[in-house]
Design a protein around this motif. Structure first.
Motif, PDB file in Angstrom:
ATOM      1  N   MET A   1       0.844  -1.197   0.000  1.00 23.82           N
ATOM      2  CA  MET A   1       0.000   0.000   0.000  1.00 23.82           C
ATOM      3  C   MET A   1       0.887   1.258   0.000  1.00 23.82           C
ATOM      4  SD  MET A   1      -3.054   0.723   2.725  1.00 23.82           S
ATOM      5  CE  MET A   1      -4.396   1.807   2.309  1.00 23.82           C
ATOM      6  N   LYS A   2       0.700   2.119  -1.016  1.00 19.79           N
ATOM      7  CA  LYS A   2       1.537   3.328  -1.110  1.00 19.79           C
ATOM      8  C   LYS A   2       0.714   4.545  -0.695  1.00 19.79           C
ATOM      9  CE  LYS A   2       4.693   1.827  -4.765  1.00 19.79           C
ATOM     10  NZ  LYS A   2       4.087   0.796  -5.610  1.00 19.79           N
ATOM     11  N   ILE A   3       1.239   5.259   0.300  1.00 13.70           N
ATOM     12  CA  ILE A   3       0.523   6.424   0.833  1.00 13.70           C
ATOM     13  C   ILE A   3       1.326   7.691   0.551  1.00 13.70           C
ATOM     14  CG2 ILE A   3      -0.472   7.478   2.926  1.00 13.70           C
ATOM     15  CD1 ILE A   3      -1.694   4.772   2.385  1.00 13.70           C
ATOM     16  N   LEU A   4       0.613   8.726   0.069  1.00 11.16           N
ATOM     17  CA  LEU A   4       1.219  10.055  -0.053  1.00 11.16           C
ATOM     18  C   LEU A   4       0.963  10.784   1.264  1.00 11.16           C
ATOM     19  CD1 LEU A   4       2.420  12.506  -1.698  1.00 11.16           C
ATOM     20  CD2 LEU A   4       0.047  13.019  -2.363  1.00 11.16           C
ATOM     21  N   GLY A   5       2.034  11.223   1.920  1.00  9.79           N
ATOM     22  CA  GLY A   5       1.911  11.988   3.165  1.00  9.79           C
ATOM     23  C   GLY A   5       2.120  13.462   2.888  1.00  9.79           C
ATOM     24  N   ILE A   6       1.327  14.306   3.547  1.00  7.75           N
ATOM     25  CA  ILE A   6       1.456  15.766   3.379  1.00  7.75           C
ATOM     26  C   ILE A   6       1.504  16.408   4.761  1.00  7.75           C
ATOM     27  CG2 ILE A   6       0.331  17.856   2.495  1.00  7.75           C
ATOM     28  CD1 ILE A   6      -0.927  16.145   0.279  1.00  7.75           C
ATOM     29  N   GLU A   7       2.496  17.286   4.966  1.00  3.56           N
ATOM     30  CA  GLU A   7       2.691  17.922   6.275  1.00  3.56           C
ATOM     31  C   GLU A   7       2.932  19.414   6.085  1.00  3.56           C
ATOM     32  OE1 GLU A   7       3.103  17.524   9.735  1.00  3.56           O
ATOM     33  OE2 GLU A   7       3.939  19.544   9.720  1.00  3.56           O
ATOM     34  N   THR A   8       2.065  20.243   6.689  1.00  6.67           N
ATOM     35  CA  THR A   8       2.257  21.709   6.634  1.00  6.67           C
ATOM     36  C   THR A   8       1.860  22.354   7.961  1.00  6.67           C
ATOM     37  OG1 THR A   8      -0.001  22.137   5.841  1.00  6.67           O
ATOM     38  CG2 THR A   8       1.666  21.801   4.143  1.00  6.67           C
ATOM     39  N   SER A   9       2.104  21.665   9.091  1.00  5.68           N
ATOM     40  CA  SER A   9       1.551  22.187  10.350  1.00  5.68           C
ATOM     41  C   SER A   9       2.294  23.410  10.880  1.00  5.68           C
ATOM     42  CB  SER A   9       1.538  21.096  11.415  1.00  5.68           C
ATOM     43  OG  SER A   9       2.845  20.755  11.786  1.00  5.68           O
ATOM     44  N   CYS A  10       3.573  23.556  10.474  1.00 10.89           N
ATOM     45  CA  CYS A  10       4.364  24.628  11.073  1.00 10.89           C
ATOM     46  C   CYS A  10       5.173  25.347  10.000  1.00 10.89           C
ATOM     47  CB  CYS A  10       5.234  24.010  12.168  1.00 10.89           C
ATOM     48  SG  CYS A  10       5.943  25.226  13.266  1.00 10.89           S
ATOM     49  N   ASP A  11       6.477  25.165   9.972  1.00 10.78           N
ATOM     50  CA  ASP A  11       7.287  25.916   9.009  1.00 10.78           C
ATOM     51  C   ASP A  11       8.031  25.026   8.025  1.00 10.78           C
ATOM     52  OD1 ASP A  11       8.981  24.909  10.918  1.00 10.78           O
ATOM     53  OD2 ASP A  11      10.287  26.654  10.986  1.00 10.78           O
ATOM     54  N   GLU A  12       7.586  23.778   7.863  1.00  9.20           N
ATOM     55  CA  GLU A  12       8.161  22.940   6.812  1.00  9.20           C
ATOM     56  C   GLU A  12       7.013  22.522   5.899  1.00  9.20           C
ATOM     57  OE1 GLU A  12      11.319  22.584   7.422  1.00  9.20           O
ATOM     58  OE2 GLU A  12      11.625  22.290   9.574  1.00  9.20           O
ATOM     59  N   THR A  13       7.209  22.692   4.576  1.00  6.15           N
ATOM     60  CA  THR A  13       6.249  22.143   3.619  1.00  6.15           C
ATOM     61  C   THR A  13       6.824  20.801   3.195  1.00  6.15           C
ATOM     62  OG1 THR A  13       6.069  24.412   2.812  1.00  6.15           O
ATOM     63  CG2 THR A  13       4.856  22.709   1.598  1.00  6.15           C
ATOM     64  N   ALA A  14       6.114  19.707   3.481  1.00  3.99           N
ATOM     65  CA  ALA A  14       6.722  18.399   3.245  1.00  3.99           C
ATOM     66  C   ALA A  14       5.740  17.435   2.597  1.00  3.99           C
ATOM     67  CB  ALA A  14       7.229  17.814   4.561  1.00  3.99           C
ATOM     68  N   ALA A  15       6.290  16.590   1.716  1.00  3.80           N
ATOM     69  CA  ALA A  15       5.506  15.535   1.072  1.00  3.80           C
ATOM     70  C   ALA A  15       6.388  14.299   0.959  1.00  3.80           C
ATOM     71  CB  ALA A  15       5.028  15.978  -0.305  1.00  3.80           C
ATOM     72  N   ALA A  16       5.764  13.122   1.084  1.00  2.00           N
ATOM     73  CA  ALA A  16       6.538  11.876   1.044  1.00  2.00           C
ATOM     74  C   ALA A  16       5.649  10.752   0.540  1.00  2.00           C
ATOM     75  CB  ALA A  16       7.045  11.527   2.448  1.00  2.00           C
ATOM     76  N   VAL A  17       6.284   9.732  -0.029  1.00  2.00           N
ATOM     77  CA  VAL A  17       5.548   8.517  -0.387  1.00  2.00           C
ATOM     78  C   VAL A  17       6.160   7.373   0.414  1.00  2.00           C
ATOM     79  CG1 VAL A  17       4.833   6.940  -2.230  1.00  2.00           C
ATOM     80  CG2 VAL A  17       5.069   9.402  -2.708  1.00  2.00           C
ATOM     81  N   VAL A  18       5.308   6.645   1.146  1.00  2.00           N
ATOM     82  CA  VAL A  18       5.773   5.549   2.004  1.00  2.00           C
ATOM     83  C   VAL A  18       4.966   4.291   1.674  1.00  2.00           C
ATOM     84  CG1 VAL A  18       5.908   4.736   4.412  1.00  2.00           C
ATOM     85  CG2 VAL A  18       6.530   7.098   3.861  1.00  2.00           C
ATOM     86  N   GLU A  19       5.691   3.173   1.579  1.00  5.55           N
ATOM     87  CA  GLU A  19       5.039   1.908   1.254  1.00  5.55           C
ATOM     88  C   GLU A  19       4.870   1.064   2.505  1.00  5.55           C
ATOM     89  OE1 GLU A  19       5.312  -1.208  -2.454  1.00  5.55           O
ATOM     90  OE2 GLU A  19       7.176  -0.421  -1.637  1.00  5.55           O
ATOM     91  N   ASP A  20       3.681   0.550   2.703  1.00  6.90           N
ATOM     92  CA  ASP A  20       3.350  -0.350   3.812  1.00  6.90           C
ATOM     93  C   ASP A  20       3.754   0.189   5.183  1.00  6.90           C
ATOM     94  OD1 ASP A  20       2.271  -2.056   1.952  1.00  6.90           O
ATOM     95  OD2 ASP A  20       4.092  -3.271   1.767  1.00  6.90           O
ATOM     96  N   GLY A  21       3.742   1.502   5.327  1.00  2.00           N
ATOM     97  CA  GLY A  21       3.996   2.115   6.629  1.00  2.00           C
ATOM     98  C   GLY A  21       5.434   2.071   7.081  1.00  2.00           C
ATOM     99  N   LEU A  22       6.336   1.558   6.236  1.00  2.00           N
ATOM    100  CA  LEU A  22       7.733   1.478   6.695  1.00  2.00           C
ATOM    101  C   LEU A  22       8.801   1.764   5.654  1.00  2.00           C
ATOM    102  CD1 LEU A  22       8.638  -1.638   5.716  1.00  2.00           C
ATOM    103  CD2 LEU A  22       7.318  -2.225   7.724  1.00  2.00           C
ATOM    104  N   ARG A  23       8.498   1.605   4.359  1.00  2.00           N
ATOM    105  CA  ARG A  23       9.544   1.853   3.350  1.00  2.00           C
ATOM    106  C   ARG A  23       9.381   3.246   2.772  1.00  2.00           C
ATOM    107  NH1 ARG A  23       8.900  -3.308   2.669  1.00  2.00           N
ATOM    108  NH2 ARG A  23       7.117  -3.093   1.281  1.00  2.00           N
ATOM    109  N   ILE A  24      10.400   4.086   2.967  1.00  2.00           N
ATOM    110  CA  ILE A  24      10.335   5.458   2.455  1.00  2.00           C
ATOM    111  C   ILE A  24      10.734   5.455   0.982  1.00  2.00           C
ATOM    112  CG2 ILE A  24      11.261   7.805   2.679  1.00  2.00           C
ATOM    113  CD1 ILE A  24      11.837   7.221   5.603  1.00  2.00           C
TER     114      ILE A  24
END
Ligand code: KG4
Ligand code: ZN
Length: 325
Positions: A1-24
């Protein structure tokens, strides 16, 4: 399962794709540190405007680095809180737009829970229950984690968060922003020779760091600090002494098998080293780049949320003061 993660809560704009909750597969971060440095701290309006500019390119970079197209993705995980409202809104609305356009499920992630899940990315074998110390710019929480998504709050800071205390101490000493890395760097050339108070708050797992900061301010104002490196080392040691002692005590009381550390302050070398030295039970800490804000941790946490059927609707909203427990 491949998940796109998005993070903008503070001062970093971040995006990542992680497979099965453990492979970056990718982990892209656009830092705003330089933008805010001239103000000595984060300016919320400046942060949200910068997220708006950076979010689409950073998602495209994360997809390209992971070598995936929209149809390769199985879901989107986005930070919904806690954090700055205007900043959170950028990530959540972009995530909702993608979910709608591409027919992907979406899950809203608690930023603090995300920090904890950085430990799953570090390939640690985790045996519940565990005691988690979450130390970031906005939070210092001791939490008992009994299983995925199952938290009991053991203690929290009564005033400043640990990272906030580092940032304020750095400002007092004129060491710049962000304060944590600046204090750690300065402390390398100093001795922890200046006595500073520790707030033990006996009988609780709560923290208090404002007294240490005020004591440092009085010394500086009174002209009693001749060596900034010694002051930085003394401050760092005072904060870390308390974090370590209280975490080890909480883990002992709860008879857990492991201690897990998360959040930006967890990248501090002295904290990592002291906890490992002083804890009779194993201590897990992700590598520094996964301790500070990133989207891989949000994707990892999102994977476990999807596993539990936690899918949000398009009415997903930000909760700036969201709690973990
Ligand atoms: O988790 P994080 O990246 O963002 C929040 O969720 O707040 O944590 C940022 C905080 C800042 O206060 C920063 O000064 C602190 O973590 N920090 C450190 C270190 N690196 C970052 N504190 C102590 N030592 C460090 N090496
Ligand atoms: Zn954080």
């Amino acid at each position: 399962m491949k998940i796109l993660g998005i993070e903008t809560s503070c001062d970093e704009t971040a995006a990542a794709v992680v497979e099965d909750g453990l492979r970056i597969l990718s982990n892209q971060i656009a830092s705003q540190v330089e933008l805010h440095a001239r103000y000595g701290g984060i300016v919320p309006e400046v942060a949200s405007r910068q997220h708006t500019l950076a979010i689409i390119p950073i998602i495209e970079q994360a997809m390209a680095e992971a070598n995936v197209t929209w149809s390769d993705l199985d879901g989107i995980a986005v930070t919904m809180g806690p954090g700055l409202a205007g900043s959170l809104l950028v990530g959540v609305n972009v995530a909702k737009a993608i979910a709608l356009a591409r027919g992907l499920p979406i899950t809203g992630v608690n930023h603090l829970e995300g920090h904890i899940y950085a430990n799953w990315l570090a390939n640690h074998t985790i045996d519940f229950p565990i005691v988690c110390l979450i130390v970031s710019g906005g939070h210092s929480d001791l939490v008992l984690m009994r299983g995925h998504g199952d938290y009991v709050l053991l203690g929290r800071t009564r005033d400043d968060a640990a990272g906030e205390a580092f940032d304020k101490a750095a400002r007092i000493l004129g060491l710049g922003y962000p304060g944590g890395p600046a204090i750690e760097q300065a402390a390398r050339n100093g001795k922890a020779s200046i006595p500073l108070p520790r707030a033990w708050l006996k009988g609780t797992s709560d923290f208090s760091f404002s007294g240490i900061k005020t004591a440092l301010l009085r010394l500086v104002e009174g002209g009693k600090v001749s060596n900034k490196a010694d002051a930085a080392a003394s401050f760092q040691e005072a904060v870390i002494d308390v974090l370590v002692a209280k975490t080890v005590a909480a883990a002992g009381e709860r008879r857990v098998q492991q201690i897990l550390v998360a959040g930006g302050v967890a990248s501090n070398g002295l904290l990592r080293q002291s906890l490992v030295q002083k804890s009779p039970i194993p201590v897990l800490v992700p590598e520094p780049v996964l301790c500070t804000d990133n989207a891989a941790m949000i994707a990892a946490c999102g994977y476990y949320r999807f596993q539990r059927g936690k899918v949000d609707g398009l009415d997903l909203d930000v909760i700036p003061s969201l709690k973990l427990a």
